[in-house]
Design a protein around this motif. Sequence first.
Motif, mmCIF file in Angstrom:
data_model
loop_
_atom_site.group_PDB
_atom_site.id
_atom_site.type_symbol
_atom_site.label_atom_id
_atom_site.label_comp_id
_atom_site.label_asym_id
_atom_site.label_seq_id
_atom_site.Cartn_x
_atom_site.Cartn_y
_atom_site.Cartn_z
ATOM 1 N N TRP A 81 10.619 -22.349 -76.016
ATOM 2 C CA TRP A 81 11.216 -23.427 -75.251
ATOM 3 C C TRP A 81 12.422 -24.050 -75.944
ATOM 4 O O TRP A 81 12.510 -23.952 -77.167
ATOM 5 C CB TRP A 81 10.181 -24.543 -75.013
ATOM 6 N N GLU A 113 7.073 -26.101 -79.608
ATOM 7 C CA GLU A 113 5.947 -25.233 -79.258
ATOM 8 C C GLU A 113 6.463 -23.977 -78.559
ATOM 9 O O GLU A 113 7.589 -23.949 -78.081
ATOM 10 C CB GLU A 113 4.982 -25.978 -78.331
ATOM 11 N N LYS A 124 9.234 -19.057 -62.713
ATOM 12 C CA LYS A 124 8.186 -18.096 -63.099
ATOM 13 C C LYS A 124 8.730 -16.701 -63.392
ATOM 14 O O LYS A 124 8.113 -15.687 -63.039
ATOM 15 C CB LYS A 124 7.115 -18.001 -61.999
ATOM 16 N N PRO A 176 5.899 -20.716 -75.700
ATOM 17 C CA PRO A 176 5.177 -20.381 -74.458
ATOM 18 C C PRO A 176 4.038 -19.400 -74.746
ATOM 19 O O PRO A 176 4.038 -18.707 -75.766
ATOM 20 C CB PRO A 176 6.251 -19.736 -73.587
ATOM 21 N N GLU A 177 3.104 -19.363 -73.810
ATOM 22 C CA GLU A 177 1.915 -18.520 -73.958
ATOM 23 C C GLU A 177 2.281 -17.062 -74.272
ATOM 24 O O GLU A 177 1.660 -16.435 -75.115
ATOM 25 C CB GLU A 177 1.165 -18.555 -72.628
ATOM 26 N N ASN A 178 3.284 -16.544 -73.573
ATOM 27 C CA ASN A 178 3.622 -15.116 -73.718
ATOM 28 C C ASN A 178 4.756 -14.879 -74.724
ATOM 29 O O ASN A 178 5.478 -13.895 -74.611
ATOM 30 C CB ASN A 178 4.010 -14.530 -72.354
ATOM 31 N N TRP A 179 4.879 -15.777 -75.700
ATOM 32 C CA TRP A 179 6.045 -15.665 -76.589
ATOM 33 C C TRP A 179 6.052 -14.365 -77.390
ATOM 34 O O TRP A 179 7.114 -13.825 -77.697
ATOM 35 C CB TRP A 179 6.152 -16.875 -77.525
ATOM 36 N N ARG A 180 4.868 -13.841 -77.682
ATOM 37 C CA ARG A 180 4.844 -12.595 -78.476
ATOM 38 C C ARG A 180 5.482 -11.447 -77.697
ATOM 39 O O ARG A 180 6.197 -10.622 -78.258
ATOM 40 C CB ARG A 180 3.416 -12.243 -78.882
ATOM 41 N N ASP A 181 5.199 -11.412 -76.402
ATOM 42 C CA ASP A 181 5.818 -10.380 -75.560
ATOM 43 C C ASP A 181 7.335 -10.542 -75.545
ATOM 44 O O ASP A 181 8.078 -9.577 -75.718
ATOM 45 C CB ASP A 181 5.321 -10.494 -74.106
ATOM 46 N N SER A 197 12.776 -18.921 -80.782
ATOM 47 C CA SER A 197 12.863 -19.885 -79.687
ATOM 48 C C SER A 197 14.037 -20.829 -79.946
ATOM 49 O O SER A 197 14.351 -21.135 -81.098
ATOM 50 C CB SER A 197 11.560 -20.663 -79.527
#
Length: 426
Positions: A317, A322, A374, A324-329, A353
Motif C-alpha cells: 500500500w 502494512e 479489485k 496487502p494479503e497477496n503481497w507475496r504474489d 511497497s
Amino acid sequence: MFLKLAVIATLCCTNALANFTSYEGYKVYEFTAENTTQQKTLENLAQNNAYDFFTLPRIFGLPIRVLVAPADQLQFQQTLETSQIAYTTVNENFGQSVEVERKLNSMYPKQRNSAPGSISFNVYQRYDAITAYLEELSKTYSSRVKVTSIGDSYEKRQLHAITITNGDGVANKNVILMDAGIHAREWIAPAAALYVIQQLVENYEQNSHLLANYDWIIVPLINPDGYEYSHTRDRLWRKTRKPVTIFCDGTDGNRNFDFHWGEIATSSHACASTFSGSSAFSEPETQALRDLMHSLSGRAKFYLSLHSFGNYLLYPWGYTSELPENWRDIDDIARAGATAIKTATGTDYTVGSTSNVLYPASGGSLDYALAKAKIPVPMVMELPSAGQQFDPPLSKIEELAFETWIGIKAIAEKIIEKYKLVDEEN
Ligand SMILES: *[C@@H]1O[C@H](CO)[C@@H](O)[C@H](O)[C@H]1NC(C)=O
Ligand SMILES: *[C@@H]1O[C@H](CO)[C@@H](O)[C@H](O)[C@H]1NC(C)=O
Ligand SMILES: [Zn+2]
C-alpha cells in the motif's frame, strides 16, 4: 515521483512576459541518507516549500535529489553540512538544461513518423502526435486495434485508450491495464507506454503469446493538459490543469483517488504540487480512469501505472506500511520484471511497497486499483532518469523505453503463467 511538497513555481517566479517558467540558477543537489538521524533531517527539510525534493526514498543509501532556487542555496548547503550529509551538485543551472532540452525537442516538430503509421522515439512526442499515431494504428490494424475515448480532460482533450487484441474475436478475455503520464512532467512514462503499444501492435508476431488470452488496454497519456503545459509553460508541472483558486491550478491526480483520500503525504493546499483535490475524484481525468478500471472488473488481472524517476517497482500500500494479503504474489511478479531488466541491461530496480521503499502516500491509483477496483496485481513503475531527473536526453528515450518493455513483458508473462494455474485449479 511521489514527493514534492514545494509550492509551484508559478506563484513565486513566473515572469509574466515570458511564457516559460525560468529555472535560471536553480541547482540540483544529490546526496544520500546514511542513518535515521539524517533521514529525519531530510524529511524535515522536505516540509519546507522552498525545496523541491524529486526523490526521498526510505532506504538508506539510495540517491536523493532536490531542486533549490538561488536564494535558498546557501542555507540549504549549510543545513546539509551541519548534519554531515555529503552532497554533490549534479546540475549547476537547471534553467539552462531546460532551455537546451526545449530547443532540441522542438527541432523535430514534424518528425513524429519514421513512416506513416509508425512513431519515432528520438523526441518526446506531443499530444497531437500521440493521438494521430493511435488513430493510424486503429486504421492499419483494424482487426486487432480499437481506440476509444474514455472521457475528456478539463481542457477538453480526449483521453484515449487503445485496446489491443489478437483479433480472434473472443470476448471478455483477461485484461492488462496500463496508464502513463498522470504526473505531467514525467515525460519518459508516456514514451514507454507508446513503445509497449508499438511492440504489441507493430511487432505482433513476436509478441502474440502476450495476447493469446489477454487483451491489453493502454492509456498512454492520462493527463494531457498537464503534459502539454509541461512542454509549453513549465517543465516541472506535475498536476492536472483545472483551476482551484484564483492563484493556483491543478490537482495531483495520483492523490485524487477515493481510497484513504487526503490522509498521508498529500496536501490540502491548492498551490502544492501534491494537492489532493477539492474532493476525491474532483478531476475528469481521474474519474475517467476510475470508470475504466471498474468497467474491467473481474477481467483486469494486472494494472500498471508508469511514472518516473528512480528505478522502482512498487505495489500497495501507499497509505500504510502494512502489506496487502497477496503481497507475496505481487512481489514475486514484480521481481520477475526487475530480474529481466537486470539480466538484459544491468539496471537495478528496487522492489517493494510504496510506503516502505519510497514514501507513504494516499489517494493513489495503485491503492485504489487493488482495494476498490479489485485488480489483484497493481504496480507502479518508476522509470530511470538517465542521470537527468525528468529529462532523460532525447538520445536515451528509445533505450529506456526498450528496457522498460523488457520488464513489462517479463511481468506479463509471469501474470499469464500465474493465472493459468489459478484457472486450472478452479
Ligand atoms: C505567450 O503565449 C501566448 C499564447 O499562447 C502568445 O500569444 C504570446 O505571444 C506568448 N508570448 C511570448 C513572449 O512568447
Ligand atoms: C549518522 O551519520 C553521520 C555521518 O556519517 C554521523 O556523523 C552521525 O554520527 C550518524 N548518526 C548516528 C545516530 O549514527
Ligand atoms: Zn509520478
